[in-house]
Structure formats: C-alpha cells, structure tokens
Design a protein around this motif. Structure first.
Motif, PDB file in Angstrom:
ATOM      1  N   PHE A  13       0.859  -1.187   0.000  1.00 41.07           N
ATOM      2  CA  PHE A  13       0.000   0.000   0.000  1.00 41.07           C
ATOM      3  C   PHE A  13       0.893   1.234   0.000  1.00 41.07           C
ATOM      4  N   HIS A  14       0.776   2.056  -1.046  1.00 40.79           N
ATOM      5  CA  HIS A  14       1.618   3.245  -1.184  1.00 40.79           C
ATOM      6  C   HIS A  14       0.723   4.467  -1.377  1.00 40.79           C
ATOM      7  N   ALA A  15       0.903   5.458  -0.517  1.00 39.00           N
ATOM      8  CA  ALA A  15      -0.004   6.611  -0.504  1.00 39.00           C
ATOM      9  C   ALA A  15       0.754   7.914  -0.709  1.00 39.00           C
ATOM     10  N   SER A  16      -0.011   8.919  -1.115  1.00 40.94           N
ATOM     11  CA  SER A  16       0.531  10.273  -1.227  1.00 40.94           C
ATOM     12  C   SER A  16      -0.260  11.214  -0.328  1.00 40.94           C
ATOM     13  N   VAL A  17       0.318  12.371  -0.074  1.00 41.05           N
ATOM     14  CA  VAL A  17      -0.359  13.455   0.640  1.00 41.05           C
ATOM     15  C   VAL A  17      -0.108  14.728  -0.153  1.00 41.05           C
ATOM     16  N   THR A  18      -0.952  15.722   0.050  1.00 39.39           N
ATOM     17  CA  THR A  18      -0.817  16.959  -0.718  1.00 39.39           C
ATOM     18  C   THR A  18       0.060  17.988  -0.025  1.00 39.39           C
ATOM     19  N   SER A  19       0.538  17.669   1.181  1.00 42.04           N
ATOM     20  CA  SER A  19       1.380  18.587   1.931  1.00 42.04           C
ATOM     21  C   SER A  19       2.309  17.795   2.846  1.00 42.04           C
ATOM     22  N   TYR A  20       3.580  18.157   2.849  1.00 43.72           N
ATOM     23  CA  TYR A  20       4.549  17.520   3.745  1.00 43.72           C
ATOM     24  C   TYR A  20       4.127  17.675   5.201  1.00 43.72           C
ATOM     25  N   TYR A  21       3.638  18.858   5.567  1.00 41.91           N
ATOM     26  CA  TYR A  21       3.254  19.111   6.957  1.00 41.91           C
ATOM     27  C   TYR A  21       2.096  18.209   7.373  1.00 41.91           C
ATOM     28  N   TYR A  22       1.167  17.984   6.457  1.00 38.10           N
ATOM     29  CA  TYR A  22       0.048  17.089   6.761  1.00 38.10           C
ATOM     30  C   TYR A  22       0.531  15.648   6.873  1.00 38.10           C
ATOM     31  N   GLY A  23       1.473  15.248   6.041  1.00 30.61           N
ATOM     32  CA  GLY A  23       2.033  13.901   6.131  1.00 30.61           C
ATOM     33  C   GLY A  23       2.672  13.644   7.486  1.00 30.61           C
ATOM     34  N   GLU A  24       3.423  14.627   7.980  1.00 33.05           N
ATOM     35  CA  GLU A  24       4.055  14.476   9.291  1.00 33.05           C
ATOM     36  C   GLU A  24       3.016  14.465  10.410  1.00 33.05           C
ATOM     37  N   LEU A  25       1.944  15.259  10.230  1.00 34.85           N
ATOM     38  CA  LEU A  25       0.872  15.262  11.229  1.00 34.85           C
ATOM     39  C   LEU A  25       0.150  13.924  11.252  1.00 34.85           C
ATOM     40  N   LEU A  26      -0.044  13.316  10.077  1.00 32.40           N
ATOM     41  CA  LEU A  26      -0.665  11.993  10.018  1.00 32.40           C
ATOM     42  C   LEU A  26       0.143  10.964  10.802  1.00 32.40           C
ATOM     43  N   LYS A  27       1.449  11.022  10.675  1.00 24.90           N
ATOM     44  CA  LYS A  27       2.302  10.106  11.432  1.00 24.90           C
ATOM     45  C   LYS A  27       2.047  10.244  12.930  1.00 24.90           C
ATOM     46  N   GLU A  28       1.884  11.490  13.365  1.00 23.32           N
ATOM     47  CA  GLU A  28       1.624  11.753  14.780  1.00 23.32           C
ATOM     48  C   GLU A  28       0.247  11.238  15.180  1.00 23.32           C
ATOM     49  N   TRP A  29      -0.768  11.520  14.361  1.00 24.88           N
ATOM     50  CA  TRP A  29      -2.128  11.071  14.662  1.00 24.88           C
ATOM     51  C   TRP A  29      -2.208   9.552  14.764  1.00 24.88           C
ATOM     52  N   LEU A  30      -1.592   8.870  13.801  1.00 21.51           N
ATOM     53  CA  LEU A  30      -1.723   7.419  13.698  1.00 21.51           C
ATOM     54  C   LEU A  30      -0.661   6.676  14.497  1.00 21.51           C
ATOM     55  N   CYS A  31       0.264   7.414  15.104  1.00 16.48           N
ATOM     56  CA  CYS A  31       1.376   6.791  15.848  1.00 16.48           C
ATOM     57  C   CYS A  31       2.085   5.763  14.966  1.00 16.48           C
ATOM     58  N   LEU A  32       2.416   6.198  13.746  1.00 20.00           N
ATOM     59  CA  LEU A  32       2.969   5.279  12.759  1.00 20.00           C
ATOM     60  C   LEU A  32       3.968   6.023  11.879  1.00 20.00           C
ATOM     61  N   ASP A  33       5.151   5.472  11.753  1.00 15.56           N
ATOM     62  CA  ASP A  33       6.167   6.048  10.877  1.00 15.56           C
ATOM     63  C   ASP A  33       6.084   5.338   9.528  1.00 15.56           C
ATOM     64  N   PHE A  34       5.472   5.973   8.555  1.00 21.17           N
ATOM     65  CA  PHE A  34       5.285   5.353   7.243  1.00 21.17           C
ATOM     66  C   PHE A  34       5.827   6.287   6.155  1.00 21.17           C
ATOM     67  N   ASN A  35       6.147   5.717   5.018  1.00 23.02           N
ATOM     68  CA  ASN A  35       6.637   6.503   3.890  1.00 23.02           C
ATOM     69  C   ASN A  35       5.466   7.020   3.063  1.00 23.02           C
ATOM     70  N   TYR A  36       5.595   8.216   2.535  1.00 22.79           N
ATOM     71  CA  TYR A  36       4.564   8.783   1.676  1.00 22.79           C
ATOM     72  C   TYR A  36       5.225   9.624   0.586  1.00 22.79           C
ATOM     73  N   THR A  37       4.471   9.874  -0.452  1.00 19.46           N
ATOM     74  CA  THR A  37       4.908  10.743  -1.545  1.00 19.46           C
ATOM     75  C   THR A  37       4.071  12.010  -1.503  1.00 19.46           C
ATOM     76  N   VAL A  38       4.707  13.162  -1.701  1.00 23.18           N
ATOM     77  CA  VAL A  38       3.960  14.428  -1.754  1.00 23.18           C
ATOM     78  C   VAL A  38       3.559  14.695  -3.202  1.00 23.18           C
ATOM     79  N   ILE A  39       2.257  14.778  -3.433  1.00 25.63           N
ATOM     80  CA  ILE A  39       1.716  15.125  -4.751  1.00 25.63           C
ATOM     81  C   ILE A  39       0.752  16.287  -4.579  1.00 25.63           C
ATOM     82  N   HIS A  40       1.135  17.444  -5.068  1.00 27.41           N
ATOM     83  CA  HIS A  40       0.221  18.586  -5.004  1.00 27.41           C
ATOM     84  C   HIS A  40      -0.923  18.390  -5.990  1.00 27.41           C
ATOM     85  N   ASP A  41      -2.106  18.849  -5.593  1.00 23.73           N
ATOM     86  CA  ASP A  41      -3.230  18.820  -6.525  1.00 23.73           C
ATOM     87  C   ASP A  41      -2.871  19.620  -7.776  1.00 23.73           C
ATOM     88  N   PRO A  42      -3.392  19.227  -8.944  1.00 23.04           N
ATOM     89  CA  PRO A  42      -3.017  19.917 -10.190  1.00 23.04           C
ATOM     90  C   PRO A  42      -3.775  21.221 -10.394  1.00 23.04           C
TER      91      PRO A  42
END
Length: 330
Positions: free
Chosen positions: A111-140
């Motif tokens: 399972f490989h996911a993206s987020v639209t903001s680096y700051y949100y990706g780091e916040l997700l890690k905090e919310w989920l208590c999980l260190d996972f890899n993600y790709t940043v893809i800005h909306d077009p």
C-alpha cells in the motif's frame, strides 16, 4: 498493466494522468445514493478486472483503504496506490474505526499513498502513531479556473462546502459592519446559520460552477476559514489563484504548503487577527495584488500537470516494484 479506480463516473479527462509508462485500464465506480455503496461496487470491479500482484491505483483515498481490506479478508493480493490521503481527526467512534483501517493499510508493503502537503504527512504520522513513507503530490492546477474581474462587486468572498468555519466567519463579519461579504454556501449550511446573517452579508446558495468562479473573481479578497488540518479548501484556493485573487485562510498543516507570507495570508483562528488582516489588505491593493500574482505563479509552476503526473508515476513504480514478489499481505 495498471488499473486506475475512480471514485465516481464521468471523471473529467483533465484529471486523468498522462504519459504513464505502463498500459492503463480505467475502472469507474457508479454514482449511487449512498456513496459507500458505489465505492464498494468499484472495489469489487477492481478485484474482478485485476489479477494477483497487479497494481490498482485509487483516485479516492478511502476507496484505496476499502480495497486493501477487501483484499486482506478475501486472501487476494493487489499492489494499491492511494492518491492524497484526506483523513481528518475527529473525536468520534466512527473516526477512530476509520483511522485504524487507514493505519493497518499504511503498514502494508503493498500500500503506497501520497499526501498533498509535507506538513500534513508528518501530522498523520503523529495522529496514527505510525512512521510510514509517503509521496507528496500537489493537486493539479488547471487554466480552466481562470477568470477576469468584471467589476469589483464584493469586498470579501467566502465560499465552498468542505470543512468551512462558517460560525467563525460570521463573527468576523458581525464585527466589520462596514465591509461587504458574499457567502456562497449550500442550502443546508444556509438553513443552519441564516438567523446569524447580518446586513453586510449577502448569501447565494448552490451556484453553478461558472457563476461561482465569476463571483469569486469579482471580489477583492477570498477568505477560507477552515475547521480541519486535513486537505480542505484547496480547490477554492486554486480557483482564487486562477482569478488572481488574494487569499486569507486558516493556517493548517495543508494550507501552509501553499500560502506563505509572500503568497497570501494564513492566520490562526482569532477574530482580531482576521479583522486586522482584512482591513489592511483592503487598504493596500498593490501589495494584495502582488501576493495574489505570486500565488498564481507558484501554483502554475509547482502544481502543474507534469509534476502531478510524475508523482503518480512514482507511486505506480513503487507498487510495481512489488508485483513480482510473492508473499502474503501483512
């Protein structure tokens, strides 16, 4: 071959990725009265059309999580790509269950996911208590959102339907009786807040797309008060930039990726801050317009289609790297 699963039918072709190296098969979910039904049918279609070890790239994040769990419970393996997680943090039983579903999916190597903001990706890690890899893809960004101001009809435009802090903006407007506000909202929100509408607020409900954009272009400032750190309001932000309108928004883990001090104004949820900023930028037209132009240029350069497509290709490549690996799902 990769399979791209859309969350609904009749997807605008401008949002479909171009020039992927792999052959692409599109799968559409039907529109149904209850969205979860359509999403589930779409997942079943994706399972039926794909084979073990193939990649299914999901346009809607919850559908990707749903597909992961369907694969897990039916002992089938697919490599799943997920475009831009939208998970919100709410203190409800439903949100806790959904968060656990996301957490389990994000733990999987398939399972490989993206987020639209680096700051949100780091916040997700905090919310989920999980260190996972993600790709940043800005909306077009799309040129079709661009409009020219016909006549400056309103001081402040406030519009949209996703996670808008209407009660906060109503309080700001209440304390600025000399400033004209246009609220563009859906009928449900209007019925909820109509008793708090003051004389300096004009309300329009359920506007057609083109009229929505033109009303925005005819305003001096676009205000986006938000209630969540998760991606919300980005479409309106991009549309405001298309009309070269100055944006004042709530500072969140998502908006900080787009709005900086030289490209707009991001504020905390403080009525005085918003009042002061609105008055300042209404009086300083040149500075307001310069920052709006910089936001427009940033979105066209950084959030262009080439960058969007390359981000999708990166996730697809990550998924495909596991296509030849035979192991059970984690």
């Amino acid at each position: 071959m990769i399979h791209i699963l859309h969350g609904f039918s009749n997807v605008d072709s401008e949002f479909k990725p171009r020039n992927l190296r792999q052959e692409v098969h599109y799968i559409e979910s039907p529109r149904t009265k209850k969205r979860i039904v359509g999403w589930t049918i779409g997942c079943f279609r994706a399972l039926y059309c794909s084979r073990r070890g193939e990649t299914v790239f999901c346009w809607y994040d919850f559908q990707a999580v749903l597909l992961y769990w369907m694969c897990l419970l039916t002992f089938q393996r697919r490599n799943i790509g997920c475009l831009n997680i939208l998970l919100k943090k709410k203190d409800t039983i439903q949100n806790r269950i959904v968060s656990k579903m996301y957490r389990k999916a994000l733990m999987s190597k398939y399972f490989h996911a993206s987020v639209t903001s680096y700051y949100y990706g780091e916040l997700l890690k905090e919310w989920l208590c999980l260190d996972f890899n993600y790709t940043v893809i800005h909306d077009p960004y799309h040129e079709k959102w661009e409009r020219k101001c016909e006549s400056l009809s309103h001081d402040i435009f406030v519009g949209g339907g996703n996670s808008r802090d209407w009660s906060f903006m109503l309080e700001v407007a209440k304390q600025m009786s000399d400033v004209n506000f246009l609220f563009v909202m859906n009928s449900l929100d209007y019925r909820m807040y109509k008793e708090y509408i003051t004389e300096n607020i004009k309300v329009k409900c359920n506007l057609p797309f083109n009229q929505f954009l033109q009303e925005m272009a005819n305003s001096a400032i676009v205000a986006m008060p938000l209630t969540t750190e998760a991606p919300a309001g980005l479409l309106v932000l991009f549309q405001a930039a298309g009309s070269e309108r100055f944006v004042i928004t709530t500072s969140t883990a998502t908006t900080r990726a787009y709005i900086t001090s030289d490209r707009g104004c991001a504020l905390e949820r403080d009525v005085k801050q918003w009042k002061d900023a609105i008055r300042y930028y209404l009086l300083n037209e040149k500075e307001r317009n310069d920052k709006a132009l910089k936001l427009h240029k940033f979105l066209k350069d950084v959030c262009g289609r080439d960058n969007f497509d390359s981000g999708i290709q990166k996730i697809v490549d990550l998924c495909e790297s596991w296509s030849g690996v035979s192991r059970s799902m984690v």
